[in-house]
Write an enzyme that holds these catalytic residues in place. Structure first.
Site, mmCIF file in Angstrom:
data_model
loop_
_atom_site.group_PDB
_atom_site.id
_atom_site.type_symbol
_atom_site.label_atom_id
_atom_site.label_comp_id
_atom_site.label_asym_id
_atom_site.label_seq_id
_atom_site.Cartn_x
_atom_site.Cartn_y
_atom_site.Cartn_z
ATOM 1 N N ARG A 148 47.102 33.688 28.271
ATOM 2 C CA ARG A 148 46.917 34.401 27.007
ATOM 3 C C ARG A 148 48.275 34.677 26.395
ATOM 4 O O ARG A 148 49.194 35.128 27.096
ATOM 5 C CB ARG A 148 46.172 35.716 27.274
ATOM 6 N N TYR A 160 49.617 45.234 19.679
ATOM 7 C CA TYR A 160 48.695 45.181 20.801
ATOM 8 C C TYR A 160 49.095 44.034 21.744
ATOM 9 O O TYR A 160 49.386 42.923 21.288
ATOM 10 C CB TYR A 160 47.236 44.959 20.340
ATOM 11 N N ASP A 211 44.134 37.313 21.920
ATOM 12 C CA ASP A 211 43.257 38.468 21.673
ATOM 13 C C ASP A 211 43.648 39.111 20.341
ATOM 14 O O ASP A 211 44.774 39.606 20.185
ATOM 15 C CB ASP A 211 43.425 39.489 22.814
ATOM 16 N N HIS A 213 41.960 41.641 19.121
ATOM 17 C CA HIS A 213 41.689 43.059 19.386
ATOM 18 C C HIS A 213 41.077 43.784 18.192
ATOM 19 O O HIS A 213 41.534 44.864 17.779
ATOM 20 C CB HIS A 213 42.957 43.775 19.893
ATOM 21 N N GLU A 237 39.803 35.977 20.719
ATOM 22 C CA GLU A 237 38.946 37.040 21.264
ATOM 23 C C GLU A 237 38.866 38.214 20.297
ATOM 24 O O GLU A 237 39.875 38.565 19.671
ATOM 25 C CB GLU A 237 39.584 37.481 22.589
ATOM 26 N N GLU A 263 34.013 42.637 25.362
ATOM 27 C CA GLU A 263 34.546 43.492 26.425
ATOM 28 C C GLU A 263 34.101 44.938 26.269
ATOM 29 O O GLU A 263 34.104 45.684 27.247
ATOM 30 C CB GLU A 263 36.078 43.384 26.510
ATOM 31 N N ARG A 284 32.300 38.251 26.957
ATOM 32 C CA ARG A 284 33.334 38.953 27.738
ATOM 33 C C ARG A 284 32.863 40.262 28.355
ATOM 34 O O ARG A 284 33.667 41.043 28.858
ATOM 35 C CB ARG A 284 34.552 39.199 26.844
ATOM 36 N N GLU A 340 39.518 36.874 33.153
ATOM 37 C CA GLU A 340 40.822 37.488 32.831
ATOM 38 C C GLU A 340 41.428 38.086 34.097
ATOM 39 O O GLU A 340 40.726 38.721 34.893
ATOM 40 C CB GLU A 340 40.616 38.590 31.781
ATOM 41 N N TRP A 403 41.958 49.892 16.710
ATOM 42 C CA TRP A 403 43.086 49.591 17.603
ATOM 43 C C TRP A 403 42.798 48.361 18.402
ATOM 44 O O TRP A 403 41.750 48.045 18.817
ATOM 45 C CB TRP A 403 43.366 50.766 18.554
HETATM 46 O O1 KDG Z 1 40.695 49.632 27.985
HETATM 47 C C1 KDG Z 1 41.033 48.756 26.970
HETATM 48 C C2 KDG Z 1 41.740 47.535 27.523
HETATM 49 O O2 KDG Z 1 41.096 47.025 28.649
HETATM 50 C C3 KDG Z 1 41.801 46.452 26.473
HETATM 51 O O3 KDG Z 1 42.577 46.921 25.402
HETATM 52 C C4 KDG Z 1 42.395 45.200 27.063
HETATM 53 O O4 KDG Z 1 41.582 43.934 25.202
HETATM 54 C C5 KDG Z 1 41.942 43.973 26.352
HETATM 55 C C6 KDG Z 1 41.921 42.729 27.132
HETATM 56 O O5 KDG Z 1 41.470 41.732 26.576
HETATM 57 O O6 KDG Z 1 42.358 42.726 28.278
HETATM 58 MG MG MG Z 2 40.538 42.112 24.759
#
Ligand code: KDG
Ligand code: MG
Length: 403
Positions: A148, A160, A211, A213, A237, A263, A284, A340, A403
């Protein structure tokens, strides 16, 4: 049949906070489950200790499905991250117990190995593109088949996925949430440059992931997907916040870049429309935040019908217990995609001794009976809980953002 005699909730912070459930049976067999919800840990600890554990005592530990349904349907209040993380912890612990009683690793109980191991992706990050490429080359040298890529955005103080540490990213680092600033325009310029540089340096025999995010609008995500197409990413992602699931239809119409999401999903109901409408390529969700091995297996089975593969969340806030459970499931199911793997700190690894091992770009859960992971409670007690929040994000003009 082993009956559940007691269960205790262990909160520990070996470098970061973890909530662990330990279930003890009348024959002395124990099982562990992860209940960590980053930044909201004590809510799950209380849900377990105050509301779930009293209902477990005296139950037949082998009745995993029935206990799952009892905790899910019996609570009246369904789904949500707190509830589902608590149910997941019980579920993992019961699979651990069943494996120990059977004398088999959990993947054998799930149907046996479907592959040699679970391909993982590591996290290469850096302030600059050059720093990220250097980190990616390091992973490639260690045999990773998938990496990644995250890099700093010029003109932004923080981004991030970019951390000081070489191998893991630990965003929950403050007693009150830190405030980050975000600029979509600046971000969208740098990511294609990062991927171009990565293909140049790493070649084409390694999978590259990214990612977003949850930060883009659908049309911005479509733009990013198109811009990255020449570099053949494995996935992008969380391109947009996934509570607006129709947004993925718009992204899909514009790009062939594979999409991964989930996630923060807590149940099959969060995944269903995205999977059935073929709007994503990788799901995910994790055993931890989506109800344990029992429920995650159901999500994977649904996904398999639609050519969607798993790509389970595995950041540092998911403990080695979750990693072990995810690997047993990933090894067994037909539609495993990738796992991951953001390594844990040495302190975390010491508190959670485990048998999973990395080799040739893959993790294997090992062949110890059960999950092959435990918690060292004496060591755990030396690392008391410390309140820690994830950051929040604002646009440059102060507008609150994801975020
Ligand atoms: O708790 C939040 C994190 O696990 C996250 O921000 C990590 O997005 C993330 C990832 O893909 O690992
Ligand atoms: Mg993520």
């Amino acid at each position: 049949m082993p009956k559940i005699a007691s269960a205790r909730v262990i909160v520990t912070s070996p470098g970061r906070n973890f909530v662990t459930l330990k279930v003890v049976c009348d024959d002395g067999t124990t099982g562990v489950g992860d209940a960590t919800l980053n930044g909201r840990e004590l809510a799950v600890a209380s849900y377990l200790a105050d509301h779930v554990v009293p209902c477990l005592i005296g139950r037949d530990a082998h009745r995993i499905e029935d206990i799952w349904q009892y905790l899910y349907k019996g609570a009246y209040w369904r789904r949500g991250p707190v509830t589902m993380a608590a149910i997941a912890a019980v579920d993992m612990a019961l699979w651990d117990i069943k494996g120990k009683v059977a004398g088999l690793p959990v993947y054998q109980l799930l149907g046996g190995a479907s592959r040699a191991g679970c391909m993982v992706y590591g996290h290469a990050n850096g302030e600059t593109i050059a720093d990220t490429i250097a980190a990616a080359l390091d992973y490639q040298g260690q045999g990773y088949k998938a990496i990644r890529l995250q890099c700093g955005v010029p003109g932004m103080a923080s981004t991030y996925g970019v951390s000081k540490d070489k191998y893991f990213y630990e965003p929950a680092d403050a007693e009150l949430p830190t405030e980050n600033l975000w600029s979509t325009a600046k971000y969208l310029r740098v990511v294609p440059e990062l991927f171009a540089a990565a293909r140049e340096a790493l070649g084409w025999d390694v999978h590259l992931l990214h990612d977003v995010h949850h930060r883009l609008t659908p049309i911005e995500a479509a733009r990013l997907g198109k811009d990255l197409e020449p570099y053949r990413p494995f996935w992008i992602e969380d391109a947009t916040p996934a509570e607006d699931q129709e947004a993925f239809r718009l992204i899909r119409q514009h790009t062939t870049t594979p999409l991964a999401v989930g996630e923060i999903f807590s149940s099959i109901w969060d995944c269903k429309a995205l999977i059935e409408n073929r709007l994503i390529d990788y799901i995910r969700a994790t055993v931890l935040h989506a109800g344990g091995i029992t429920h995650m297996r159901q999500i994977a089975s649904l996904a398999d019908l639609y050519h969607v593969r798993t790509g389970c969340h595995g950041a540092t806030d998911l403990s080695p217990v979750t990693m072990a459970a995810a690997l047993h499931l990933g090894l067994a199911i037909p539609n495993f995609g990738i796992q991951e793997y953001m390594r844990h700190s040495d302190d975390t690894d010491a508190v959670f001794p485990h048998g999973y091992r990395f080799a040739d770009g893959m993790l294997h859960p090992g062949d110890a009976p059960g999950l092959g992971v435990d918690i060292d409670e004496r060591l755990a007690a030396a690392h008391p809980y410390r309140r820690a929040y994830l950051p929040v994000n604002r646009l440059e003009d102060g507008t609150m953002w994801s975020w």
